[in-house]
Design a protein around this motif. Sequence first.
Motif, short mmCIF file in Angstrom:
data_model
loop_
_atom_site.label_atom_id
_atom_site.label_comp_id
_atom_site.label_asym_id
_atom_site.label_seq_id
_atom_site.Cartn_x
_atom_site.Cartn_y
_atom_site.Cartn_z
N LYS A 1 -3.53 4.44 -3.02
CA LYS A 1 -4.28 5.30 -2.11
C LYS A 1 -3.63 6.67 -1.90
O LYS A 1 -4.24 7.55 -1.31
CB LYS A 1 -4.47 4.61 -0.77
CG LYS A 1 -5.34 3.36 -0.87
CD LYS A 1 -5.56 2.75 0.51
CE LYS A 1 -6.47 1.52 0.42
NZ LYS A 1 -6.69 0.88 1.74
N ASP A 2 -2.41 6.83 -2.32
CA ASP A 2 -1.74 8.13 -2.14
C ASP A 2 -0.97 8.52 -3.40
O ASP A 2 0.19 8.87 -3.35
CB ASP A 2 -0.82 8.12 -0.93
CG ASP A 2 0.28 7.07 -1.02
OD1 ASP A 2 0.21 6.25 -1.95
OD2 ASP A 2 1.19 7.09 -0.17
N HIS A 3 -1.68 8.43 -4.54
CA HIS A 3 -1.03 8.80 -5.79
C HIS A 3 -0.65 10.27 -5.77
O HIS A 3 -1.18 11.05 -4.99
CB HIS A 3 -1.94 8.49 -6.99
CG HIS A 3 -3.22 9.26 -6.97
ND1 HIS A 3 -4.40 8.70 -6.55
CD2 HIS A 3 -3.52 10.54 -7.32
CE1 HIS A 3 -5.37 9.61 -6.65
NE2 HIS A 3 -4.85 10.72 -7.11
N SER A 4 0.29 10.64 -6.64
CA SER A 4 0.80 12.01 -6.67
C SER A 4 0.63 12.58 -8.06
O SER A 4 0.12 11.93 -8.98
CB SER A 4 2.26 12.05 -6.25
OG SER A 4 2.42 11.62 -4.91
N SER B 1 0.81 -1.22 0.00
CA SER B 1 0.00 0.00 0.00
C SER B 1 0.84 1.27 0.00
O SER B 1 0.33 2.35 -0.24
CB SER B 1 -0.92 0.02 1.22
OG SER B 1 -0.15 0.02 2.41
N GLU B 2 2.18 1.09 0.23
CA GLU B 2 2.99 2.29 0.33
C GLU B 2 4.44 2.08 -0.12
O GLU B 2 5.34 2.77 0.33
CB GLU B 2 2.99 2.80 1.78
CG GLU B 2 3.39 1.77 2.80
CD GLU B 2 3.26 2.28 4.24
OE1 GLU B 2 3.92 1.68 5.09
OE2 GLU B 2 2.51 3.25 4.48
N TYR C 1 -1.29 13.16 -13.25
CA TYR C 1 -1.47 12.27 -12.11
C TYR C 1 -0.78 10.93 -12.39
O TYR C 1 -0.86 10.40 -13.50
CB TYR C 1 -2.96 12.05 -11.83
CG TYR C 1 -3.65 13.30 -11.36
CD1 TYR C 1 -3.61 13.69 -10.02
CD2 TYR C 1 -4.33 14.12 -12.27
CE1 TYR C 1 -4.23 14.85 -9.59
CE2 TYR C 1 -4.97 15.28 -11.84
CZ TYR C 1 -4.91 15.63 -10.51
OH TYR C 1 -5.51 16.78 -10.08
N PRO D 1 5.32 9.53 -3.55
CA PRO D 1 4.63 8.25 -3.49
C PRO D 1 3.62 8.15 -4.62
O PRO D 1 2.92 9.11 -4.95
CB PRO D 1 3.94 8.28 -2.13
CG PRO D 1 3.78 9.73 -1.82
CD PRO D 1 4.95 10.42 -2.44
N THR E 1 -0.10 6.99 -10.84
CA THR E 1 -0.52 5.95 -9.89
C THR E 1 0.16 4.64 -10.26
O THR E 1 0.03 4.16 -11.40
CB THR E 1 -2.05 5.75 -9.92
OG1 THR E 1 -2.69 7.00 -9.71
CG2 THR E 1 -2.47 4.76 -8.84
N ASN F 1 1.33 5.29 -4.91
CA ASN F 1 0.54 4.10 -4.62
C ASN F 1 -0.93 4.35 -4.87
O ASN F 1 -1.38 5.48 -5.07
CB ASN F 1 0.78 3.69 -3.16
CG ASN F 1 2.25 3.43 -2.89
OD1 ASN F 1 2.79 2.40 -3.30
ND2 ASN F 1 2.92 4.38 -2.24
#
Length: 456
Positions: A377-380, A342-343, A391, A373, A393, A375
Amino acid sequence: MKNLTEKQLIKGDPNKGVQFTPIGKPQLAALTISGNDLGFSDIVNNCIFCFYKTEDCDTTLKKAEETVASQDLETRLVSTYTEVLAAGRQAGGANPPESFQLFVAGYIPFFNQDDPGCDDITWNIWLGATEPKLTTGLRRRMNSLVDKLNGVISKVAASLEDVGVVYVDGQQDDYRQHRFCEPADKDYLQRPIGKDTWFWHLWSPWDNTEGPEGFSTAGANDLSKIILEALIPDQAQRDSISASNPPWNVNDAFTSEEKLIAALDKAKKDGVLAQDWNFDRLRRIFHPKGAGNNAYAKHFLSTIKDHREVSTPPPTEPPPPPFAGGSCCFHLEQTNTCADDSENYFATINLLDSDKKEIYKTPDGLNEGLGMPINDKDHSSFQGPLPNPVYVTGEHQDNYVQFRYGDLSWTSDTKIRDPVEADCTAGGFDPKEGPSCNNPDWIQFAVRKMDCCFKC
C-alpha cells in the motif's frame, strides 16, 4: 485618522465593490495620513477656492499650526500606526507576524513659494472675485505647515522604528518644477492644469488625461458654472453672484461643506447634474496625479527594499548528472522488520549506469537507515537521472519484489530474458526464518540482498 482605524482595518478578503474594503493578508502597509486631521479642506476653502461660506484664512491657518505643534497630534499618530501594525500582524499574511512593517510618508509642499508670478492670482471659484490672492506669504505659510507636519510624522516614525515603522523621504525633491505657481505665463498660473503640474487643480479636465502639454489650458472645465447652474437654477440670481454677493447669500447649500455635498448629491439624483458627475472631481483637488504618485512609488519601493530582508529561495537540487544508457544495475538490500505485514518491508538502493558509475543512492538515514518503504500500500520509487522512475513493491505472498520501469516489468525472481531486458539474482533472508521479534531485549530484523539489471 479615525476613518482609517474604525472603518478600514477590517479583516477579510479585499472587495473592490465597497468603500472600505477588508485588508486581506498584507505583508506590509504603505501610508500617508494626518492631512485631513489638520483641517486641510478648511484651509483650501477659506484661503484659496471659497467653495462654501468662508471663515478667516489667518485664523484657519493658526488653528492648523497649533494642531501640528500639539502633543495630541503625535499621540494620535502613535496610536494610529500601532493599530495598523496590530491589524497587519493579525491578518495572517506576514510570516512571522512581526515581519509586517508600516512605511509612512509625508506630504509635498504644494507651491513654488519664491516666484512672484502668483502674487496677483486668485483661484476663487466664483467669477469676478479678486480675493484671496496666492501671495508669496500665503504660499510660504502653507508650505511651512506641510514641512512641520512632515517633521512630526518623521519624529513619530523614528520613535516606532524598533517595532516596524519606517519613514519614507525624498519624493519632495522630485516635485521641484512640478508644483503650483512654478514660473509660467499668467493664464497658466490662473489655470495650472498641464501634465507637468503634478497636482490636480479645480480646473483640471475630466477627460482621463493628466492635462495638456506644456502651459496650455485647453480642456479646462468650468466647475463654478456647473455647480451654480445645478444649485441656483434662476439665471437672474446667478447673474447677481459677485465678490460682494457670494452664492451663500443666495442658497443655504453654500454655507458649509456638508450642505454643499448633500445638495450636489441630491442634484445628481434629481437629474439636474449630469449622470457622469463624480465627487472625485472635487476630492482629487490638491492630490497627486499619476506622475506625482509615481514619484511616491519610487521612494516607497526604494525604502521598502532597504528595510526588508531579501527572501532567498531554498537551493534547488542540481540537475541530475547524465548517465550512460544501455544496461543499468542496482544493488538492493531488503529489510523485514517486526511491524505488521502492511508496513514491515523496507529497501535501500545503489543504482549504477552501464559504465558502472553510481547515479543514485537511497539517502543515508532514511527511516533510521532502513530506507524506503516498499509495501503493497505504500510502495516507493527511485529515479536519479533516469527518464522514468523505477517502482518497487514488496509482495508478501510468494515473497518476491516487483519492479516496474516505464513499460518494463519484472520481479526479483526474473532470470535472464532473451533479448536481455531485465534479470535479478536474489538471495534469501538472513535469518531465513524471518525477523526475531519475541524478545524485546534482543530484536533482529531479517535482511536479504539482490542485484538486478534492466534495459535503461
